[in-house]
Write a protein that holds these residues in place. Structure first.
Motif, mmCIF file in Angstrom:
data_model
loop_
_atom_site.group_PDB
_atom_site.id
_atom_site.type_symbol
_atom_site.label_atom_id
_atom_site.label_comp_id
_atom_site.label_asym_id
_atom_site.label_seq_id
_atom_site.Cartn_x
_atom_site.Cartn_y
_atom_site.Cartn_z
ATOM 1 N N UNK A 2 32.782 6.128 -69.308
ATOM 2 C CA UNK A 2 32.135 6.454 -70.832
ATOM 3 C C UNK A 2 33.252 6.447 -71.947
ATOM 4 N N UNK A 3 32.799 5.986 -73.020
ATOM 5 C CA UNK A 3 33.594 5.743 -74.185
ATOM 6 C C UNK A 3 33.578 7.202 -74.949
ATOM 7 N N UNK A 4 34.799 7.986 -74.946
ATOM 8 C CA UNK A 4 34.736 9.228 -75.447
ATOM 9 C C UNK A 4 35.632 9.261 -76.967
ATOM 10 N N UNK A 5 35.717 7.810 -77.476
ATOM 11 C CA UNK A 5 36.500 7.990 -78.945
ATOM 12 C C UNK A 5 35.358 8.532 -79.908
ATOM 13 N N UNK A 6 35.713 9.360 -80.750
ATOM 14 C CA UNK A 6 34.923 10.059 -81.807
ATOM 15 C C UNK A 6 34.667 9.038 -82.778
ATOM 16 N N UNK A 7 33.435 9.197 -83.334
ATOM 17 C CA UNK A 7 32.893 8.252 -84.460
ATOM 18 C C UNK A 7 32.941 8.911 -85.551
ATOM 19 N N UNK A 8 33.474 8.236 -86.794
ATOM 20 C CA UNK A 8 33.533 9.029 -88.018
ATOM 21 C C UNK A 8 32.287 9.346 -88.658
ATOM 22 N N UNK A 9 31.041 8.244 -88.377
ATOM 23 C CA UNK A 9 29.966 8.506 -88.852
ATOM 24 C C UNK A 9 28.838 8.097 -87.807
ATOM 25 N N UNK A 10 27.992 8.739 -87.521
ATOM 26 C CA UNK A 10 26.794 8.265 -86.825
ATOM 27 C C UNK A 10 26.029 7.182 -87.910
ATOM 28 N N UNK A 11 25.407 6.190 -86.978
ATOM 29 C CA UNK A 11 24.671 5.272 -88.028
ATOM 30 C C UNK A 11 23.311 5.714 -88.373
ATOM 31 N N UNK A 12 23.281 5.693 -89.732
ATOM 32 C CA UNK A 12 21.908 6.228 -90.504
ATOM 33 C C UNK A 12 20.979 5.365 -89.913
ATOM 34 N N UNK A 13 19.595 6.129 -89.899
ATOM 35 C CA UNK A 13 18.550 5.247 -89.338
ATOM 36 C C UNK A 13 18.082 4.311 -90.301
#
Length: 198
Positions: A2-13
């Motif tokens: 699994x990719x455990x790198x943190x995302x700065x922002x979730x993709x908006x809907x």
């Protein structure tokens, strides 16, 4: 793995392209200085305001006059939105209608722009697949633009606190005699007899 790198922002809907509130900005081409002017009426999807005080009913038409401008960080939407709200006067309780006009200025950030990457999700609007959704921005502006105490006229005198009749309908000098409750029993018992002796 699994990719455990943190995302700065979730993709908006992704906004629904079928909504009249959603605008396609592809023709602006991400070229700063390009603009597009839009005028249209858009329906309110849910009632706005405070029921029993002042509201914009669902399906009311909001007249939007907006300029979309391509800037370095995204698309700047600026202009006005106008709608009619229904309510009742906060002083005399008569029904009223209120023309609400609000100013709009909102930056919709490009994906991967500095603004998008450095701003919390709830602090800036974002473009998703070159689409922007005006409804949340205009809805919030209209709610804030509604009067907290709507008045039928600026000088409405309201209602008489004793009898509940509108002051505008009462004779000049209208008033009610008030008796201190501590003396009320004495007045009730002796008042009439005293008057008859005079």
């Amino acid at each position: 793995m699994p990719d455990n790198r943190p995302d700065n922002h979730d993709q908006p809907a992704r906004p629904s392209a079928n909504s009249p509130w959603v605008l396609d900005t592809r023709e602006l081409g991400r070229r700063p200085g390009i603009s597009k002017h839009l005028r249209r009426s858009m329906p309110v999807t849910t009632a706005l305001g405070v029921p029993g005080v002042i509201t914009v009913p669902a399906e009311a038409e909001v007249d939007v006059d907006i300029l979309l401008e391509s800037v370095v960080e995204g698309v700047l939407a600026s202009g006005t939105a106008s709608v009619v709200a229904d309510g009742q006067c906060g002083r005399c309780l008569d029904p009223l209608t209120e023309n609400v006009r609000v100013e709009i200025t909102e930056l919709f950030a490009y994906p991967d722009s500095t603004t998008e990457e450095t701003t919390d999700e709830d602090e800036v609007s974002r473009l998703v697949d070159d689409l922007l959704d005006l409804e949340p921005v205009i809805r919030d502006a209209i709610v804030l633009g509604l009067p907290q105490v709507p008045l039928c006229t600026p000088d409405c005198a309201g209602l008489c606190a004793q009898c509940g009749v509108k002051w505008a309908e009462l004779e000049p000098g209208h008033g009610h005699e008030t008796i201190d409750p501590r003396w009320a029993a004495l007045v009730e018992r002796f008042g009439q007899g005293r008057d008859s002796q005079e």
